[in-house]
Design a protein around this motif. Structure first.
Motif, PDB file in Angstrom:
ATOM      1  N   ASN A 241      48.886  75.795  88.889  1.00  0.00           N
ATOM      2  CA  ASN A 241      48.728  76.869  87.903  1.00  0.00           C
ATOM      3  C   ASN A 241      50.057  77.480  87.485  1.00  0.00           C
ATOM      4  O   ASN A 241      50.097  78.539  86.882  1.00  0.00           O
ATOM      5  CB  ASN A 241      47.797  77.959  88.448  1.00  0.00           C
ATOM      6  CG  ASN A 241      48.321  78.573  89.748  1.00  0.00           C
ATOM      7  OD1 ASN A 241      49.337  78.127  90.279  1.00  0.00           O
ATOM      8  ND2 ASN A 241      47.626  79.569  90.251  1.00  0.00           N
ATOM      9  N   LYS A 242      51.181  76.803  87.818  1.00  0.00           N
ATOM     10  CA  LYS A 242      52.494  77.322  87.454  1.00  0.00           C
ATOM     11  C   LYS A 242      53.295  76.214  86.770  1.00  0.00           C
ATOM     12  O   LYS A 242      53.042  75.039  86.976  1.00  0.00           O
ATOM     13  CB  LYS A 242      53.248  77.827  88.687  1.00  0.00           C
ATOM     14  CG  LYS A 242      52.597  79.042  89.354  1.00  0.00           C
ATOM     15  CD  LYS A 242      53.401  79.475  90.568  1.00  0.00           C
ATOM     16  CE  LYS A 242      52.760  80.693  91.242  1.00  0.00           C
ATOM     17  NZ  LYS A 242      53.511  81.100  92.448  1.00  0.00           N
ATOM     18  N   GLY A 243      54.279  76.641  85.981  1.00  0.00           N
ATOM     19  CA  GLY A 243      55.153  75.679  85.329  1.00  0.00           C
ATOM     20  C   GLY A 243      54.646  75.263  83.966  1.00  0.00           C
ATOM     21  O   GLY A 243      53.438  75.130  83.751  1.00  0.00           O
ATOM     22  N   VAL A 244      55.564  75.043  83.039  1.00  0.00           N
ATOM     23  CA  VAL A 244      55.204  74.702  81.663  1.00  0.00           C
ATOM     24  C   VAL A 244      54.367  73.428  81.602  1.00  0.00           C
ATOM     25  O   VAL A 244      53.341  73.362  80.935  1.00  0.00           O
ATOM     26  CB  VAL A 244      56.473  74.550  80.798  1.00  0.00           C
ATOM     27  CG1 VAL A 244      56.117  74.054  79.398  1.00  0.00           C
ATOM     28  CG2 VAL A 244      57.208  75.877  80.701  1.00  0.00           C
ATOM     29  N   GLY A 245      54.822  72.392  82.310  1.00  0.00           N
ATOM     30  CA  GLY A 245      54.102  71.116  82.274  1.00  0.00           C
ATOM     31  C   GLY A 245      52.677  71.236  82.763  1.00  0.00           C
ATOM     32  O   GLY A 245      51.753  70.649  82.196  1.00  0.00           O
ATOM     33  N   ASN A 246      52.485  72.004  83.840  1.00  0.00           N
ATOM     34  CA  ASN A 246      51.131  72.196  84.361  1.00  0.00           C
ATOM     35  C   ASN A 246      50.264  72.994  83.391  1.00  0.00           C
ATOM     36  O   ASN A 246      49.068  72.735  83.262  1.00  0.00           O
ATOM     37  CB  ASN A 246      51.179  72.907  85.718  1.00  0.00           C
ATOM     38  CG  ASN A 246      51.702  72.008  86.820  1.00  0.00           C
ATOM     39  OD1 ASN A 246      51.461  70.798  86.799  1.00  0.00           O
ATOM     40  ND2 ASN A 246      52.418  72.572  87.773  1.00  0.00           N
ATOM     41  N   ARG A 247      50.868  73.969  82.729  1.00  0.00           N
ATOM     42  CA  ARG A 247      50.092  74.775  81.771  1.00  0.00           C
ATOM     43  C   ARG A 247      49.661  73.922  80.580  1.00  0.00           C
ATOM     44  O   ARG A 247      48.545  74.063  80.075  1.00  0.00           O
ATOM     45  CB  ARG A 247      50.913  75.981  81.309  1.00  0.00           C
ATOM     46  CG  ARG A 247      51.072  77.055  82.375  1.00  0.00           C
ATOM     47  CD  ARG A 247      51.487  78.379  81.759  1.00  0.00           C
ATOM     48  NE  ARG A 247      52.804  78.289  81.131  1.00  0.00           N
ATOM     49  CZ  ARG A 247      53.941  78.551  81.745  1.00  0.00           C
ATOM     50  NH1 ARG A 247      53.935  78.901  83.014  1.00  0.00           N
ATOM     51  NH2 ARG A 247      55.094  78.478  81.101  1.00  0.00           N
ATOM     52  N   ILE A 248      50.550  73.024  80.120  1.00  0.00           N
ATOM     53  CA  ILE A 248      50.203  72.153  79.003  1.00  0.00           C
ATOM     54  C   ILE A 248      49.077  71.201  79.401  1.00  0.00           C
ATOM     55  O   ILE A 248      48.103  71.016  78.661  1.00  0.00           O
ATOM     56  CB  ILE A 248      51.439  71.357  78.529  1.00  0.00           C
ATOM     57  CG1 ILE A 248      52.446  72.307  77.872  1.00  0.00           C
ATOM     58  CG2 ILE A 248      51.036  70.255  77.551  1.00  0.00           C
ATOM     59  CD1 ILE A 248      53.773  71.662  77.536  1.00  0.00           C
ATOM     60  N   SER A 249      49.200  70.600  80.582  1.00  0.00           N
ATOM     61  CA  SER A 249      48.152  69.684  81.048  1.00  0.00           C
ATOM     62  C   SER A 249      46.819  70.408  81.194  1.00  0.00           C
ATOM     63  O   SER A 249      45.775  69.877  80.824  1.00  0.00           O
ATOM     64  CB  SER A 249      48.554  69.055  82.389  1.00  0.00           C
ATOM     65  OG  SER A 249      49.673  68.214  82.230  1.00  0.00           O
ATOM     66  N   ARG A 250      46.864  71.636  81.715  1.00  0.00           N
ATOM     67  CA  ARG A 250      45.620  72.392  81.891  1.00  0.00           C
ATOM     68  C   ARG A 250      45.011  72.744  80.540  1.00  0.00           C
ATOM     69  O   ARG A 250      43.785  72.702  80.367  1.00  0.00           O
ATOM     70  CB  ARG A 250      45.876  73.660  82.716  1.00  0.00           C
ATOM     71  CG  ARG A 250      44.608  74.477  83.010  1.00  0.00           C
ATOM     72  CD  ARG A 250      43.571  73.631  83.751  1.00  0.00           C
ATOM     73  NE  ARG A 250      42.309  74.320  83.920  1.00  0.00           N
ATOM     74  CZ  ARG A 250      41.999  75.054  85.010  1.00  0.00           C
ATOM     75  NH1 ARG A 250      42.872  75.179  86.000  1.00  0.00           N
ATOM     76  NH2 ARG A 250      40.832  75.631  85.093  1.00  0.00           N
ATOM     77  N   LEU A 251      45.855  73.068  79.562  1.00  0.00           N
ATOM     78  CA  LEU A 251      45.334  73.362  78.227  1.00  0.00           C
ATOM     79  C   LEU A 251      44.657  72.130  77.630  1.00  0.00           C
ATOM     80  O   LEU A 251      43.581  72.233  77.026  1.00  0.00           O
ATOM     81  CB  LEU A 251      46.463  73.851  77.323  1.00  0.00           C
ATOM     82  CG  LEU A 251      46.042  74.313  75.929  1.00  0.00           C
ATOM     83  CD1 LEU A 251      46.855  75.519  75.498  1.00  0.00           C
ATOM     84  CD2 LEU A 251      46.197  73.206  74.897  1.00  0.00           C
ATOM     85  N   LEU A 252      45.285  70.946  77.812  1.00  0.00           N
ATOM     86  CA  LEU A 252      44.665  69.706  77.327  1.00  0.00           C
ATOM     87  C   LEU A 252      43.340  69.456  78.019  1.00  0.00           C
ATOM     88  O   LEU A 252      42.357  69.052  77.395  1.00  0.00           O
ATOM     89  CB  LEU A 252      45.620  68.535  77.552  1.00  0.00           C
ATOM     90  CG  LEU A 252      46.914  68.512  76.740  1.00  0.00           C
ATOM     91  CD1 LEU A 252      47.813  67.378  77.209  1.00  0.00           C
ATOM     92  CD2 LEU A 252      46.613  68.376  75.258  1.00  0.00           C
ATOM     93  N   PHE A 253      43.306  69.682  79.322  1.00  0.00           N
ATOM     94  CA  PHE A 253      42.095  69.488  80.123  1.00  0.00           C
ATOM     95  C   PHE A 253      40.972  70.421  79.645  1.00  0.00           C
ATOM     96  O   PHE A 253      39.852  69.978  79.357  1.00  0.00           O
ATOM     97  CB  PHE A 253      42.434  69.737  81.589  1.00  0.00           C
ATOM     98  CG  PHE A 253      41.261  69.692  82.529  1.00  0.00           C
ATOM     99  CD1 PHE A 253      40.607  68.493  82.795  1.00  0.00           C
ATOM    100  CD2 PHE A 253      40.826  70.844  83.162  1.00  0.00           C
ATOM    101  CE1 PHE A 253      39.534  68.449  83.688  1.00  0.00           C
ATOM    102  CE2 PHE A 253      39.757  70.812  84.050  1.00  0.00           C
ATOM    103  CZ  PHE A 253      39.110  69.614  84.303  1.00  0.00           C
ATOM    104  N   ASP A 254      41.285  71.714  79.541  1.00  0.00           N
ATOM    105  CA  ASP A 254      40.280  72.690  79.110  1.00  0.00           C
ATOM    106  C   ASP A 254      39.803  72.418  77.687  1.00  0.00           C
ATOM    107  O   ASP A 254      38.617  72.569  77.368  1.00  0.00           O
ATOM    108  CB  ASP A 254      40.848  74.115  79.195  1.00  0.00           C
ATOM    109  CG  ASP A 254      41.042  74.586  80.626  1.00  0.00           C
ATOM    110  OD1 ASP A 254      40.437  73.991  81.533  1.00  0.00           O
ATOM    111  OD2 ASP A 254      41.811  75.542  80.837  1.00  0.00           O
ATOM    112  N   THR A 255      40.734  72.006  76.812  1.00  0.00           N
ATOM    113  CA  THR A 255      40.383  71.726  75.423  1.00  0.00           C
ATOM    114  C   THR A 255      39.447  70.524  75.325  1.00  0.00           C
ATOM    115  O   THR A 255      38.494  70.520  74.538  1.00  0.00           O
ATOM    116  CB  THR A 255      41.650  71.473  74.587  1.00  0.00           C
ATOM    117  OG1 THR A 255      42.492  72.622  74.656  1.00  0.00           O
ATOM    118  CG2 THR A 255      41.298  71.225  73.131  1.00  0.00           C
TER     119      THR A 255
END
Length: 301
Positions: A241-255
Motif C-alpha cells: 500500500n506504499k510507493g508510486v508503483g504499488n499505487r499505480i498497480s492497485r489503481l489498475l487492479f481496482d479499475t
C-alpha cells in the motif's frame, strides 16, 4: 447575528460557524488568547475588511444565467475541481425539480469528501472512459469534462432518444413491482462506457459507481458485497500500500474490478456462478496489474 434575514437553514447554520472560524483564527495570532489582544486583532481585521475589501453583488432571475456566471467566474484565478464544474452544469439541468429535492441531492453529494470525489472522477471514471476506447488518459481537467456532461433533456436526435429511453425504461422497471413479481433482476440504469443523462441521473450515476468502488476497496468479511475477506486484497492491503508503483498497480487492479462488476455482476441476488466467476476474475486482474510491478524496477505513469 440576530437579524432574521435568511430563511434558509443552511445559511442560519453556516453564518455563526463562519464567525466562530474567524474568532479561532484571530485568537491564534494573540498572546495566549488574551482578551485585549483578541479585540485589537478583531478591530484590525474589521478595518481591513471595511477599508480594503470590496463586495460585488450580481443578481440574475434566470437560473441558467446564474450557472453560466458561476462557470465563467470559476474558470479564472484558482481553478475549481472538475467535479465542481460538473456539479454546477448538472444542477442547471435540474431547473424543473423541486428546490427541496435539489437541496437533498446536493447534500448527499457534499457528504463525500472533496478529495475523494476528485480522485474518483480523475483517477477512475475518466481513465476507464478513455481506456475502454483504447485512448491515452492523463488527467481530468476543465478541458475534457464534456465526457461527463452527457445528454440533455432537450436533445432530440435518435442517438439521444435511444439512451434516454433506455434509462427511463430501467427506472420504470426498478420502481415497479415487476422484478419482485416475475423474479427478474433489477436493471442497472448505468454503464461506464455509455453516455450519461444530464441532471439528476448524473448524481445517481456518481453515487452508484462511488459506492461500488468503495465496496471494492473494503475487504471486510461481512459488510462487503463484492469483495469480502479476499486473500489477495488482504495481502495487498497489508504489504503493498506504499510507493508510486504499488499505487499505480492497485489503481489498475481496482479499475479492472470496477469494469468487470459493471459488465457482469448483478447488483441483486448474485448466484454462486456469479460469485465464483468474479473470484476467478479477481485472481486474473491481480496477475494482470501486478505483473507490471514485478516486471519493472520502476513503475510510473
Amino acid at each position: 447575528m440576530n437579524q432574521q434575514v435568511f430563511d434558509n437553514s443552511f445559511s442560519r447554520h453556516n453564518i455563526p460557524n463562519n464567525l466562530n472560524t474567524f474568532k479561532r483564527r484571530t485568537q491564534k495570532n494573540t498572546n495566549n488568547g488574551d482578551d485585549t489582544d483578541f479585540k485589537r486583532e478583531m478591530k484590525r481585521l474589521r478595518e481591513f475588511i471595511e477599508n480594503q475589501c470590496e463586495l460585488i453583488v450580481v443578481i440574475t432571475d434566470d437560473l441558467s444565467e446564474a450557472f453560466q456566471f458561476f462557470d465563467s467566474q470559476n474558470a479564472r484565478g484558482k481553478a475549481l475541481y472538475p467535479h465542481d464544474l460538473l456539479k454546477a452544469y448538472h444542477l442547471r439541468e435540474m431547473s424543473d425539480l423541486d428546490n427541496n429535492k435539489v437541496e437533498r441531492i446536493v447534500m448527499e453529494w457534499e457528504k463525500i469528501p472533496q478529495h475523494e470525489l476528485a480522485s474518483f472522477f480523475g483517477d477512475y471514471l475518466y481513465r476507464v472512459k478513455e481506456w475502454i476506447n483504447g485512448n491515452w488518459a492523463y488527467r481530468l481537467s476543465e478541458h475534457n469534462i464534456y465526457k461527463f456532461k452527457g445528454i440533455t433533456k432537450t436533445a432530440h436526435t435518435p442517438y439521444a432518444q435511444f439512451y434516454k429511453s433506455a434509462f427511463s425504461y430501467a427506472v420504470l422497471i426498478n420502481s415497479s413491482a415487476m422484478p419482485f413479481v416475475t423474479g427478474t433482476r433489477a436493471i442497472n440504469a448505468f454503464q461506464l462506457n455509455t453516455p450519461i443523462i444530464a441532471g439528476k441521473p448524473f448524481f445517481d450515476y456518481t453515487n452508484h459507481y462511488y459506492n461500488i468502488l468503495k465496496d471494492i476497496k473494503d475487504n471486510s468479511q461481512y459488510e462487503g458485497f463484492y469483495i469480502k475477506g479476499n486473500i489477495i486484497v488482504k495481502t495487498l492491503d497489508r504489504y503493498f500500500n506504499k510507493g508510486v508503483g504499488n499505487r499505480i498497480s492497485r489503481l489498475l487492479f481496482d479499475t479492472a474490478l470496477l469494469l468487470y462488476i459493471d459488465r457482469f455482476c448483478p447488483a441483486t441476488y448474485p448466484t454462486k456462478v456469479d460469485t465464483d466467476l468474479f473470484e476467478q476474475f479477481v485472481t486474473l486482474a491481480f496477475i494482470w496489474a501486478y505483473s507490471l510491478r514485478a516486471q519493472y524496477y520502476h513503475l510510473g505513469w
